[in-house]
Scaffold this motif. Sequence first.
Motif, short mmCIF file in Angstrom:
data_model
loop_
_atom_site.label_atom_id
_atom_site.label_comp_id
_atom_site.label_asym_id
_atom_site.label_seq_id
_atom_site.Cartn_x
_atom_site.Cartn_y
_atom_site.Cartn_z
N LEU A 1 10.46 5.16 10.14
CA LEU A 1 9.57 3.85 10.40
C LEU A 1 8.68 3.91 11.65
CD1 LEU A 1 12.93 1.67 10.76
CD2 LEU A 1 11.71 2.57 8.82
N THR A 2 7.49 3.43 11.30
CA THR A 2 6.45 3.17 12.19
C THR A 2 6.04 1.90 12.26
OG1 THR A 2 4.81 4.08 10.79
CG2 THR A 2 5.69 5.64 12.49
N PRO A 3 7.12 1.02 12.60
CA PRO A 3 6.66 -0.75 12.57
C PRO A 3 5.47 -1.03 13.27
CG PRO A 3 8.93 0.03 13.50
CD PRO A 3 8.09 1.17 13.39
N HIS A 4 5.02 -2.30 13.07
CA HIS A 4 3.80 -2.87 13.68
C HIS A 4 4.01 -2.80 15.13
CE1 HIS A 4 2.53 -7.26 14.67
NE2 HIS A 4 1.96 -6.48 15.46
N GLY A 5 2.62 -2.16 15.81
CA GLY A 5 2.85 -2.26 17.17
C GLY A 5 3.32 -0.97 17.81
N CYS A 6 3.79 0.23 16.98
CA CYS A 6 4.59 1.16 17.52
C CYS A 6 3.47 2.36 17.68
CB CYS A 6 5.66 1.67 16.83
SG CYS A 6 7.02 0.62 17.37
N TRP A 7 3.08 2.82 18.51
CA TRP A 7 2.22 3.91 18.60
C TRP A 7 2.72 5.32 17.99
CZ3 TRP A 7 -2.68 3.72 20.14
CH2 TRP A 7 -3.16 2.67 20.82
N HIS A 8 2.21 6.00 17.10
CA HIS A 8 2.78 7.11 16.08
C HIS A 8 1.59 8.29 16.16
CE1 HIS A 8 1.30 4.24 13.24
NE2 HIS A 8 0.99 5.19 12.51
N ASP A 9 2.22 9.21 16.09
CA ASP A 9 1.35 10.40 15.66
C ASP A 9 2.12 11.49 14.85
OD1 ASP A 9 1.92 11.16 18.69
OD2 ASP A 9 2.23 12.88 17.88
N HIS A 10 1.50 12.15 13.83
CA HIS A 10 2.49 13.01 13.06
C HIS A 10 1.81 14.45 12.76
CE1 HIS A 10 1.54 9.44 10.50
NE2 HIS A 10 0.58 10.34 10.21
N GLY A 11 2.77 15.35 12.22
CA GLY A 11 1.96 16.54 11.69
C GLY A 11 3.02 17.70 11.33
N ASN A 12 2.66 18.65 11.28
CA ASN A 12 3.51 20.01 10.49
C ASN A 12 3.68 21.05 11.68
OD1 ASN A 12 4.86 21.73 9.17
ND2 ASN A 12 3.34 21.35 7.25
N ASP A 13 4.94 21.15 12.30
CA ASP A 13 5.11 22.30 12.94
C ASP A 13 5.48 23.49 12.28
OD1 ASP A 13 4.87 21.11 15.39
OD2 ASP A 13 7.07 20.62 15.75
N PHE B 1 0.79 -0.85 0.02
CA PHE B 1 0.11 -0.03 -0.07
C PHE B 1 0.86 0.98 0.16
CE2 PHE B 1 -1.82 3.30 2.23
CZ PHE B 1 -3.15 3.52 2.42
N ALA B 2 0.49 2.12 -0.87
CA ALA B 2 1.42 3.63 -0.62
C ALA B 2 0.64 4.75 -0.96
CB ALA B 2 2.46 3.36 -1.80
N ALA B 3 1.07 5.86 -0.49
CA ALA B 3 0.25 6.89 -0.83
C ALA B 3 1.02 8.29 -0.63
CB ALA B 3 -0.90 7.11 0.52
N TYR B 4 0.77 9.48 -1.27
CA TYR B 4 1.21 10.78 -0.95
C TYR B 4 0.37 11.25 0.05
CZ TYR B 4 3.41 11.08 -5.83
OH TYR B 4 4.14 11.19 -6.97
N SER B 5 1.18 11.85 1.15
CA SER B 5 0.49 12.38 2.10
C SER B 5 0.90 13.98 2.35
CB SER B 5 0.73 11.78 3.71
OG SER B 5 0.04 10.52 3.78
N LEU B 6 -0.14 14.72 2.60
CA LEU B 6 0.12 16.12 2.81
C LEU B 6 -0.42 16.74 4.00
CD1 LEU B 6 -0.04 18.83 0.05
CD2 LEU B 6 -1.23 19.34 2.21
N TYR B 7 0.58 17.49 4.95
CA TYR B 7 -0.15 18.38 5.95
C TYR B 7 0.30 19.69 5.93
CZ TYR B 7 -0.79 13.48 7.79
OH TYR B 7 -1.21 12.21 8.15
N ASN B 8 -0.87 20.53 6.14
CA ASN B 8 -0.56 21.73 6.29
C ASN B 8 0.07 22.23 7.46
OD1 ASN B 8 -1.75 22.56 3.71
ND2 ASN B 8 -3.67 22.18 4.58
N PRO B 9 0.58 23.53 7.36
CA PRO B 9 1.15 24.33 8.83
C PRO B 9 0.12 24.04 9.80
CG PRO B 9 1.84 25.17 6.94
CD PRO B 9 0.65 24.42 6.41
N GLY B 10 0.64 23.48 10.90
CA GLY B 10 -0.32 23.57 11.96
C GLY B 10 -1.32 22.13 12.26
N GLU B 11 -1.10 21.24 11.16
CA GLU B 11 -2.22 20.31 11.15
C GLU B 11 -1.33 19.01 11.83
OE1 GLU B 11 -4.99 20.67 7.19
OE2 GLU B 11 -3.34 19.47 7.11
#
Length: 365
Positions: free
Chosen positions: A138-150, A89-99
């Motif tokens: 990397l966000t391997p199987h089982g690792c909690w992750h959150d992301h964004g744009n500062d 599975f693959a995707a382009y992801s876009l996050y605006n400033p502050g998201e």
Amino acid sequence: MQHEQSSVRTTLSRDASALNLVEFWKERADIEIQEPRKTAVPHLWQWSEISPRLAVASKTVPIEECERRALVFANPGLGGKPYITSTLFAAYSLYNPGESAPVHRHTPCASRFVLEGNGGFTTVAGEKIPMSRGDLVLTPHGCWHDHGNDGTESVVWVDVLDVPLIEALNSTVFEFDYAEEGQAKTTQSITRPSGYSTRLYSYGGITPTFVDHQRGSVDHSPMFVYRWEDTREALKAMANLPGSPYDAITVEYTNPVSGGSVMPTMSHRSTLLRAGEKTVSQRKTASSVFVVLEGSGTTEIDGVRFDWKPNDVFCVPAWVWHHHEAPGGEAVLYSVTDSPSLTKLGLMRKQGRTNDGAIVELEAA
Ligand code: GTQ
Ligand code: FE2
């Protein structure tokens, strides 16, 4: 007699169907295939066509609605499924400033590779990782992750996950109920010092003895980020070596502790094609996703030529002949392949085909 037998057979077919049975002799040709089935097809997604649509999505699809603003590659051979190959599975992801995207974890392994913008970050298992172009996180199987744009500009990255493979194994689970000390949270507290992964693990051949290398539930790299400047330096150092006729100067991102792939199911790589280089045709039982980081060139896949430029994405399905060319100058391709999954099952195979048409079995990796 003949007539009687055929009506008995008709009844048998009807009964088999009613009893949820299939007559093997009718399905044999579809089951006993002599070559891996061609389902996914070769395809190229052009950044010049997709970038304006990502911009539209960034203005019209609120982050609260999508959580993760991704345009997912749907292979034209897979009937509209959001899969780029039968296993990836693959995707382009876009996050605006502050998201930001709320914290979650899942059984599929995931990685992101940054294409545009500074200010993007992923927090993985309490380590906040700022990301720039060419960085692999990397966000391997089982690792909690959150992301964004500062930052102050939009950021774009390519996600690659093993979703279809995990789905075929009936093991897909996404979890969103993150909590700290009984308190539900949408972002993780930062529990690691900045640069933790690279401080501990980015010195090739040197690993710390004072930490537990197990940082999640499965066998994966304890180094969660691979910086582009390190990869670029490695490729540069190797640029004048002969390399491989099939894969040019290809490096694999490895688990610094085991030397193996960074995640159990997928291998991540970068390839330097020297100016004018043309690789020898090959095919593998593994499938791959390629992302163009630098330069332009052509990859011929199953007899079709795909011309690529920076930020384009293309897939090479399993068992199709392909080779790369960079006639216009040096080029760098980042890629992800499911080869570790095939290797673990004893199914990994690679062949080369020389200019005179001779086929050779190659050491598969
Ligand atoms: O960034 O965590 O494109 O969980 C799909 C699922 C991205 C992510 C995707 C995900 C993510
Ligand atoms: Fe995720």
